[in-house]
Design a protein around this motif. Structure first.
Motif, PDB file in Angstrom:
ATOM      1  N   GLY A 111      43.200  49.600  30.547  1.00 32.41           N
ATOM      2  CA  GLY A 111      41.884  50.219  30.538  1.00 32.41           C
ATOM      3  C   GLY A 111      40.794  49.442  31.249  1.00 32.41           C
ATOM      4  N   ALA A 112      39.700  49.172  30.513  1.00 34.78           N
ATOM      5  CA  ALA A 112      38.546  48.507  31.112  1.00 34.78           C
ATOM      6  C   ALA A 112      38.877  47.102  31.590  1.00 34.78           C
ATOM      7  N   LEU A 113      39.784  46.422  30.904  1.00 29.92           N
ATOM      8  CA  LEU A 113      40.175  45.087  31.349  1.00 29.92           C
ATOM      9  C   LEU A 113      40.918  45.159  32.681  1.00 29.92           C
ATOM     10  N   TYR A 114      41.805  46.133  32.821  1.00 22.00           N
ATOM     11  CA  TYR A 114      42.535  46.331  34.078  1.00 22.00           C
ATOM     12  C   TYR A 114      41.546  46.507  35.229  1.00 22.00           C
ATOM     13  N   ASN A 115      40.549  47.366  35.017  1.00 26.14           N
ATOM     14  CA  ASN A 115      39.569  47.630  36.069  1.00 26.14           C
ATOM     15  C   ASN A 115      38.683  46.418  36.325  1.00 26.14           C
ATOM     16  N   ALA A 116      38.300  45.712  35.258  1.00 22.48           N
ATOM     17  CA  ALA A 116      37.400  44.569  35.421  1.00 22.48           C
ATOM     18  C   ALA A 116      38.025  43.469  36.263  1.00 22.48           C
ATOM     19  N   ILE A 117      39.283  43.138  36.000  1.00 25.90           N
ATOM     20  CA  ILE A 117      39.883  41.989  36.690  1.00 25.90           C
ATOM     21  C   ILE A 117      40.277  42.306  38.134  1.00 25.90           C
ATOM     22  N   ALA A 118      40.006  43.533  38.549  1.00 27.70           N
ATOM     23  CA  ALA A 118      40.163  43.840  39.976  1.00 27.70           C
ATOM     24  C   ALA A 118      39.037  43.210  40.788  1.00 27.70           C
ATOM     25  N   HIS A 119      37.852  43.023  40.145  1.00 30.18           N
ATOM     26  CA  HIS A 119      36.687  42.530  40.899  1.00 30.18           C
ATOM     27  C   HIS A 119      35.884  41.453  40.179  1.00 30.18           C
TER      28      HIS A 119
END
Length: 260
Positions: A111-119
């Motif tokens: 979820g949000a962690l997956y998306n956050a650690i992209a950038h």
């Protein structure tokens, strides 16, 4: 060509759901919720056992500690806190998996962690630090993300992931779930776009542009309506195209140690 087919599983409670049992007959890797966004010990244990019986690789689906929002809200955590949370989830799943002779062989943030650690470089570094300290284990994530670049630098195996049933933005990121059309539901259309991806390595973004997605693993979500039908359509279409399906990481079955 070989592809891994993964799904997010174990997000229910009190054991293995009928839907997850069916999906384990389709996918080659299972991203198992570790209790922070969903799941519980009984569900983790039952899902690991069923994955072992079907020769499916087991991965830790780690997230923010946020069951209220299903892990889909960004949390501005101190990096050390986030690293500790990832370690706790990995340790919990590894101990339960070890009871049924299975080793956790990869990590996929949720979820949000997956998306956050992209950038988000600090959070990406915290996740990678926790994974690297855990042992010989792969990190599954968005291609060209901060997290995968840092994993490479740390000597971890990094694995790019594509999404069968999610819309893409022109920059290669996923369209936010809050926007219309972010999640796809037509099994035939999803199967067709996956076959095209297998042939070309590209997806059509929402603006009509073509984007390359260098991925070794393909995700089909397990929490959408008709998830099993979609996963079966994707598997059947790939096999008909001559694409081999296999885990990108070892299944870890019959390990003598809880840890990698």
């Amino acid at each position: 060509m070989l592809l891994d087919l993964n799904a997010d599983l174990g997000e229910g409670a009190d054991g293995l759901s009928a839907s997850d049992a069916a999906l384990l007959g389709v996918v080659t890797s299972a991203n198992i919720a570790c209790g922070f966004h969903a799941g519980d010990a009984a569900t983790m244990l039952a899902t690991c056992r069923a994955a072992s019986e079907r020769g499916v690789a087991v991965g830790a689906h780690v997230s923010y500690r946020d069951r209220a929002n299903f892990g889909r809200t960004f949390l501005d955590l101190d990096p050390s806190t986030l690293a500790d949370d990832v370690t706790e989830q990995l340790t919990t799943l590894a101990e339960l998996a070890g009871r049924v002779g299975v080793r956790v062989t990869y990590v996929k943030p949720h979820g949000a962690l997956y998306n956050a650690i992209a950038h988000h470089e600090e959070q990406a570094a915290a996740v990678v630090r926790a994974v690297a300290a855990f042992g010989r284990i792969a990190l599954l994530g968005l291609p060209a993300s901060f997290a995968l670049r840092l994993a490479d630098a740390a000597g971890l195996e990094s694995v790019g992931e594509a999404f069968a049933d999610r819309a893409y933005s022109p920059d290669g990121t996923l369209v936010p779930r809050s926007e219309p059309g972010a999640v796809l539901h037509d099994a035939d259309a999803i199967a067709a776009r996956v076959v095209r991806f297998a042939r070309t390595g590209t997806f059509t973004a929402v603006d009509g542009s073509e984007i390359a997605v260098p991925a070794r693993s393909l995700c089909v979500h397990g929490d959408t309506p008709d998830a099993v039908a979609i996963a079966r359509a994707v598997r059947r279409a790939l096999l008909d195209e001559g694409v081999g399906l296999a885990p990108f990481a070892p299944t870890g079955v019959n390990s003598t140690s809880v840890y990698p």
